[in-house]
Design a protein around this motif. Structure first.
Motif, PDB file in Angstrom:
ATOM      1  N   SER A  50       0.924  -1.260  -0.114  1.00  0.00           N
ATOM      2  CA  SER A  50       0.155  -0.017  -0.156  1.00  0.00           C
ATOM      3  C   SER A  50       0.999   1.034   0.029  1.00  0.00           C
ATOM      4  O   SER A  50       2.108   1.077   0.417  1.00  0.00           O
ATOM      5  CB  SER A  50      -0.945   0.082   1.234  1.00  0.00           C
ATOM      6  OG  SER A  50      -1.841  -1.041   1.152  1.00  0.00           O
ATOM      7  N   ALA A  51       0.499   2.474  -0.283  1.00  0.00           N
ATOM      8  CA  ALA A  51       1.202   3.548  -0.287  1.00  0.00           C
ATOM      9  C   ALA A  51       0.301   4.812  -0.084  1.00  0.00           C
ATOM     10  O   ALA A  51      -1.023   4.694  -0.156  1.00  0.00           O
ATOM     11  CB  ALA A  51       1.673   3.856  -1.556  1.00  0.00           C
ATOM     12  N   VAL A  52       0.860   5.687   0.690  1.00  0.00           N
ATOM     13  CA  VAL A  52       0.332   6.861   1.174  1.00  0.00           C
ATOM     14  C   VAL A  52       0.899   8.214   0.762  1.00  0.00           C
ATOM     15  O   VAL A  52       2.253   8.163   0.595  1.00  0.00           O
ATOM     16  CB  VAL A  52      -0.137   6.921   2.796  1.00  0.00           C
ATOM     17  CG1 VAL A  52      -1.020   5.815   3.142  1.00  0.00           C
ATOM     18  CG2 VAL A  52       1.233   6.989   3.460  1.00  0.00           C
ATOM     19  N   LEU A  53       0.247   9.343   0.725  1.00  0.00           N
ATOM     20  CA  LEU A  53       0.809  10.572   0.182  1.00  0.00           C
ATOM     21  C   LEU A  53       0.522  11.709   1.444  1.00  0.00           C
ATOM     22  O   LEU A  53      -0.712  11.777   1.780  1.00  0.00           O
ATOM     23  CB  LEU A  53       0.178  10.996  -1.146  1.00  0.00           C
ATOM     24  CG  LEU A  53       0.381  12.428  -1.579  1.00  0.00           C
ATOM     25  CD1 LEU A  53       2.058  12.383  -2.204  1.00  0.00           C
ATOM     26  CD2 LEU A  53      -0.328  12.579  -2.686  1.00  0.00           C
ATOM     27  N   SER A  54       1.550  12.196   1.697  1.00  0.00           N
ATOM     28  CA  SER A  54       1.471  13.379   2.847  1.00  0.00           C
ATOM     29  C   SER A  54       1.017  14.421   2.259  1.00  0.00           C
ATOM     30  O   SER A  54       1.347  14.786   1.033  1.00  0.00           O
ATOM     31  CB  SER A  54       2.678  13.531   3.705  1.00  0.00           C
ATOM     32  OG  SER A  54       3.827  14.267   2.762  1.00  0.00           O
ATOM     33  N   ARG A  55       0.616  15.497   3.130  1.00  0.00           N
ATOM     34  CA  ARG A  55       0.170  16.741   2.429  1.00  0.00           C
ATOM     35  C   ARG A  55       1.299  17.454   2.117  1.00  0.00           C
ATOM     36  O   ARG A  55       1.041  18.425   1.309  1.00  0.00           O
ATOM     37  CB  ARG A  55      -0.428  17.702   3.742  1.00  0.00           C
ATOM     38  CG  ARG A  55       0.233  18.039   4.809  1.00  0.00           C
ATOM     39  CD  ARG A  55      -0.310  18.810   5.864  1.00  0.00           C
ATOM     40  NE  ARG A  55       0.478  18.993   7.094  1.00  0.00           N
ATOM     41  CZ  ARG A  55      -0.132  19.912   7.996  1.00  0.00           C
ATOM     42  NH1 ARG A  55      -1.311  20.087   7.945  1.00  0.00           N
ATOM     43  NH2 ARG A  55       0.706  19.894   9.240  1.00  0.00           N
ATOM     44  N   GLU A  56       2.593  17.308   2.491  1.00  0.00           N
ATOM     45  CA  GLU A  56       3.731  17.947   1.828  1.00  0.00           C
ATOM     46  C   GLU A  56       4.068  17.415   0.566  1.00  0.00           C
ATOM     47  O   GLU A  56       5.109  17.726   0.012  1.00  0.00           O
ATOM     48  CB  GLU A  56       5.074  17.577   2.787  1.00  0.00           C
ATOM     49  CG  GLU A  56       4.712  18.435   4.276  1.00  0.00           C
ATOM     50  CD  GLU A  56       4.113  17.464   5.033  1.00  0.00           C
ATOM     51  OE1 GLU A  56       3.535  18.101   6.194  1.00  0.00           O
ATOM     52  OE2 GLU A  56       3.809  16.359   4.806  1.00  0.00           O
ATOM     53  N   GLY A  57       3.642  16.342  -0.134  1.00  0.00           N
ATOM     54  CA  GLY A  57       3.706  15.527  -1.270  1.00  0.00           C
ATOM     55  C   GLY A  57       4.753  14.745  -1.192  1.00  0.00           C
ATOM     56  O   GLY A  57       5.495  14.247  -2.193  1.00  0.00           O
ATOM     57  N   LYS A  58       5.053  14.010   0.114  1.00  0.00           N
ATOM     58  CA  LYS A  58       5.943  12.984   0.009  1.00  0.00           C
ATOM     59  C   LYS A  58       5.270  11.398  -0.051  1.00  0.00           C
ATOM     60  O   LYS A  58       4.327  11.507   0.564  1.00  0.00           O
ATOM     61  CB  LYS A  58       6.910  13.158   1.495  1.00  0.00           C
ATOM     62  CG  LYS A  58       7.538  14.030   1.423  1.00  0.00           C
ATOM     63  CD  LYS A  58       8.365  14.247   2.847  1.00  0.00           C
ATOM     64  CE  LYS A  58       9.320  15.564   3.013  1.00  0.00           C
ATOM     65  NZ  LYS A  58       9.957  15.447   4.222  1.00  0.00           N
ATOM     66  N   VAL A  59       5.926  10.415  -0.703  1.00  0.00           N
ATOM     67  CA  VAL A  59       5.255   9.138  -0.679  1.00  0.00           C
ATOM     68  C   VAL A  59       6.047   8.326   0.337  1.00  0.00           C
ATOM     69  O   VAL A  59       7.175   8.059   0.222  1.00  0.00           O
ATOM     70  CB  VAL A  59       5.362   8.844  -2.297  1.00  0.00           C
ATOM     71  CG1 VAL A  59       4.594   7.415  -2.416  1.00  0.00           C
ATOM     72  CG2 VAL A  59       4.694   9.631  -3.057  1.00  0.00           C
ATOM     73  N   TYR A  60       4.889   7.446   0.859  1.00  0.00           N
ATOM     74  CA  TYR A  60       5.427   6.536   1.949  1.00  0.00           C
ATOM     75  C   TYR A  60       4.835   5.118   1.158  1.00  0.00           C
ATOM     76  O   TYR A  60       3.756   5.048   0.816  1.00  0.00           O
ATOM     77  CB  TYR A  60       5.051   6.715   3.224  1.00  0.00           C
ATOM     78  CG  TYR A  60       5.639   7.904   3.750  1.00  0.00           C
ATOM     79  CD1 TYR A  60       6.766   7.925   4.729  1.00  0.00           C
ATOM     80  CD2 TYR A  60       5.062   9.045   3.389  1.00  0.00           C
ATOM     81  CE1 TYR A  60       7.380   8.997   5.247  1.00  0.00           C
ATOM     82  CE2 TYR A  60       5.659  10.445   3.950  1.00  0.00           C
ATOM     83  CZ  TYR A  60       6.636  10.317   4.722  1.00  0.00           C
ATOM     84  OH  TYR A  60       7.418  11.300   5.573  1.00  0.00           O
ATOM     85  N   THR A  61       5.760   4.146   1.207  1.00  0.00           N
ATOM     86  CA  THR A  61       4.978   2.830   0.931  1.00  0.00           C
ATOM     87  C   THR A  61       5.003   1.855   2.207  1.00  0.00           C
ATOM     88  O   THR A  61       6.004   1.850   3.108  1.00  0.00           O
ATOM     89  CB  THR A  61       5.903   2.199  -0.228  1.00  0.00           C
ATOM     90  OG1 THR A  61       7.297   2.050   0.082  1.00  0.00           O
ATOM     91  CG2 THR A  61       5.902   2.894  -1.519  1.00  0.00           C
ATOM     92  N   ILE A  62       4.201   0.980   2.190  1.00  0.00           N
ATOM     93  CA  ILE A  62       4.118  -0.170   3.252  1.00  0.00           C
ATOM     94  C   ILE A  62       4.243  -1.481   2.793  1.00  0.00           C
ATOM     95  O   ILE A  62       3.268  -1.746   1.827  1.00  0.00           O
ATOM     96  CB  ILE A  62       2.827   0.264   4.080  1.00  0.00           C
ATOM     97  CG1 ILE A  62       2.755   1.692   4.433  1.00  0.00           C
ATOM     98  CG2 ILE A  62       2.750  -0.690   5.183  1.00  0.00           C
ATOM     99  CD1 ILE A  62       1.463   2.056   4.911  1.00  0.00           C
ATOM    100  N   SER A  63       4.879  -2.390   3.373  1.00  0.00           N
ATOM    101  CA  SER A  63       5.064  -3.690   2.805  1.00  0.00           C
ATOM    102  C   SER A  63       5.716  -3.849   1.465  1.00  0.00           C
ATOM    103  O   SER A  63       6.170  -2.730   0.716  1.00  0.00           O
ATOM    104  CB  SER A  63       3.769  -4.418   3.147  1.00  0.00           C
ATOM    105  OG  SER A  63       3.961  -5.744   2.770  1.00  0.00           O
ATOM    106  N   TRP A  64       6.157  -5.170   1.129  1.00  0.00           N
ATOM    107  CA  TRP A  64       6.609  -5.544  -0.202  1.00  0.00           C
ATOM    108  C   TRP A  64       7.836  -4.912  -0.690  1.00  0.00           C
ATOM    109  O   TRP A  64       8.034  -4.329  -1.469  1.00  0.00           O
ATOM    110  CB  TRP A  64       5.480  -5.088  -1.269  1.00  0.00           C
ATOM    111  CG  TRP A  64       5.754  -5.742  -2.589  1.00  0.00           C
ATOM    112  CD1 TRP A  64       5.982  -7.112  -2.697  1.00  0.00           C
ATOM    113  CD2 TRP A  64       6.041  -5.211  -3.916  1.00  0.00           C
ATOM    114  NE1 TRP A  64       6.300  -7.528  -4.110  1.00  0.00           N
ATOM    115  CE2 TRP A  64       6.360  -6.407  -4.637  1.00  0.00           C
ATOM    116  CE3 TRP A  64       5.995  -4.170  -4.441  1.00  0.00           C
ATOM    117  CZ2 TRP A  64       6.571  -6.134  -6.253  1.00  0.00           C
ATOM    118  CZ3 TRP A  64       6.073  -3.726  -5.820  1.00  0.00           C
ATOM    119  CH2 TRP A  64       6.357  -5.005  -6.604  1.00  0.00           C
ATOM    120  N   GLY A  65       8.650  -5.040   0.451  1.00  0.00           N
ATOM    121  CA  GLY A  65      10.211  -4.327   0.362  1.00  0.00           C
ATOM    122  C   GLY A  65      11.318  -5.366   0.098  1.00  0.00           C
ATOM    123  O   GLY A  65      12.312  -5.163   0.070  1.00  0.00           O
ATOM    124  N   VAL A  66      10.739  -6.432  -0.299  1.00  0.00           N
ATOM    125  CA  VAL A  66      11.633  -7.789  -0.677  1.00  0.00           C
ATOM    126  C   VAL A  66      12.539  -7.267  -1.859  1.00  0.00           C
ATOM    127  O   VAL A  66      12.074  -6.926  -2.601  1.00  0.00           O
ATOM    128  CB  VAL A  66      10.877  -9.214  -1.005  1.00  0.00           C
ATOM    129  CG1 VAL A  66      11.941 -10.248  -1.328  1.00  0.00           C
ATOM    130  CG2 VAL A  66      10.099  -9.236   0.320  1.00  0.00           C
TER     131      VAL A  66
END
Length: 534
Positions: free
Chosen positions: A262-278
């Motif tokens: 999954s991925a989320v976008l912050s109000r500052e325009g930064k992208v964070y991803t969760i899981s699937w880092g293999v």
């Protein structure tokens, strides 16, 4: 009228509007700037704008000028270009002050403190006009603060303009958020969210994520962010919306659910991803079931992102750079869906350079399971990736490893695009809807027989007007369709009045309408869902 239907936000031009770059403006406009003073000294009898700057500022802000309007004023009149000697910052031009005032009216910007605002200004390129553009484009892309409908894998989420949430369809993992695992055939309000205004939603296989106006993320269904299967081994089910503790320190404005991450976008325009880092597939090494957010590093660390879209093992990011808009991709390159001219994977975000060559300024991106699409400011649509069933709209089933303009839409000015599993929908500025690709489950909305039932599952290789939606006599502003590797897809069409229409597979109740015959749960023609999202 809805902004996406009127074209207000997408009409913003993405030229560099920082005042130091005036050469980007036409010589005629530069000449006008030199000739016109508007200060009341060169031509006696003229109204001196400088004596009443508050009146000018009131006009600029009350008329909701967009960044392009403010930039044009700044290059055609010295009064708008010079420091205004006016609060809150005597060094700012009147157009910069107007842009700051307009930013303050945006829901995401309003709660930021002074330091956070200045950091955002720096990240966007050093101009309040650029910050305003960043905010407006982000709102339009994700329909933040507006009603929306999400067609997930066998379940559906609907968000009203006031922020209430309804869910219906399959509920094997508790993904409907009602405290049970029983399917729902009609839209049902999630009562536990009372007092919380939701501004954006995302639905995946057995999982739902909701974003509140306070930047908080609520999730329910499977308790992991990375498993694609329904209730994978070891998964626990959360049957009511639960605050995601690992995201509490991030003010989130958008979420998207792909396969295995999954991925989320912050109000500052930064992208964070969760899981699937293999194997550092998304630029970081983590456990596949990791629930911690990881900043997407590389090219996007210092570039503000306004929209993210996830498909099968890949992510697209719409960037809002000072010089214009651009698209980056990262993840699995199978079928050429990353748009770089090859089918190789990318561990770090990489600019899709082909869009620059096409002179296309993107205003919205869409990531299907195996293919992607983008809408340009000029209304052109580009698609790329795996072209099976004609989902790219080029009249064949060939793969395209770089973005290619859909030529058969040359007479259509598009404002919105949606992609699913081998399926694509396009909305024109007039509100007309076109679809192409896989016709499985009647999810394209086409019916050719007199009874409206014949050939409804036929594949369509080139864009075709969805006449069944034309007949409702309302402007369509959003299309959402099932985006996963599972069949039984369904589609939603939302109008500017808040009316919701559904068609496609309804075997789990995901259409929000109970079928007359359980053996024939598909709806070939759009049917009104008994819910008002306006």
């Amino acid at each position: 009228m809805d902004a996406t239907s009127s074209g207000a936000s997408p009409s913003i031009p993405y030229l560099n509007i920082i005042k130091q770059h005036l050469p980007l403006v036409s010589p005629q406009q530069q000449s006008l700037q030199c000739q016109r003073q508007c200060l009341g000294t060169d031509h006696p009898g003229e109204f001196p704008l400088s004596t009443s700057p508050w009146i000018v500022l009131h006009v600029l802000t009350s008329c909701a000028f967009d960044p392009e309007d403010l930039a044009r004023l700044e290059v055609t009149c010295k009064f708008f270009h010079h420091p205004a000697n006016f609060l809150p910052d005597f060094e700012l031009s009147i157009t910069e002050i107007a842009a700051l005032d307009l930013c303050r009216k945006r829901a995401v910007f309003e709660p930021m403190n002074a330091e956070e605002r200045l950091l955002l200004k720096q990240r966007c390129g050093g101009s309040w006009k650029l910050v305003l553009r960043f905010l407006l484009v982000g709102e339009a892309c994700s329909r933040r603060e507006k009603s929306q409908a999400i067609a997930g894998p066998s379940h559906s989420i609907a968000v009203t303009s006031s922020g209430a949430v309804y869910s219906f369809g399959a509920n094997t993992s508790g993904q409907l958020g009602h405290g049970t695992q029983e399917d729902e055939w009609r839209p049902r309000l999630i009562k536990s969210l009372q007092g919380i205004r939701i501004i954006q939603a995302a639905a995946g296989a057995g999982r739902t994520m909701l974003i509140s106006d306070a930047g908080r993320v609520y999730a329910f269904g499977k308790d992991t962010f990375g498993e694609a299967e329904y209730g994978g081994n070891g998964s626990k089910f959360i049957t009511r919306p639960q605050l995601v503790e690992s995201l509490k320190e991030i003010y989130v404005v958008q979420a998207t659910i792909g396969h295995f991450f999954s991925a989320v976008l912050s109000r500052e325009g930064k992208v964070y991803t969760i899981s699937w880092g293999v194997d550092e597939t998304l630029g970081h090494q983590t456990d596949p079931i990791d629930v911690r957010p990881h900043l997407l590093r590389g090219a996007l660390e210092n570039i503000p992102i306004v929209q993210i879209a996830a498909g099968y093992c890949y992510l697209l990011a719409l960037a809002c750079e000072p010089s214009g808009m651009s698209v980056y991709s990262v993840g699995c390159g199978l079928g050429g869906k990353l748009g770089h001219g090859s089918k190789t994977d990318e561990r770090h975000p990489r600019l899709i350079e082909r869009l620059k060559a096409l002179e296309l300024q993107p205003v919205e991106v869409a990531a299907g399971a195996w293919h992607a699409a983008v809408v340009g400011r000029d209304g052109r649509v580009c698609t790329w990736g795996w072209g099976r069933y004609g989902c790219l709209g080029h009249g064949d089933e060939d793969c395209q490893s770089v973005p290619k303009v859909v030529e058969s839409l040359s007479n259509v000015k598009a404002v919105h695009v949606a992609t699913g599993d081998y399926t694509t929908f396009v909305i024109s500025v007039e509100g007309d809807v076109y679809s192409f690709g896989c016709g499985e489950s009647s999810s394209l909305g086409h019916s050719t027989g007199l009874d409206g039932e014949e050939n409804t599952s036929r594949n369509v290789l080139s864009p075709k007007l969805v006449t069944s939606l034309k007949c409702i006599n309302e402007r369509v502003v959003q299309i959402s369709l099932t985006n996963c590797i599972y069949w039984n897809a369904h589609t939603f069409a939302l109008t500017d009045s808040g009316a919701l229409y559904a068609f496609g597979a309804g075997d789990k109740g995901q259409l929000g309408t109970e079928p007359i015959d359980l053996d024939r749960s598909e709806r070939a023609n759009p049917e009104r869902v008994d819910i008002d999202l306006g």
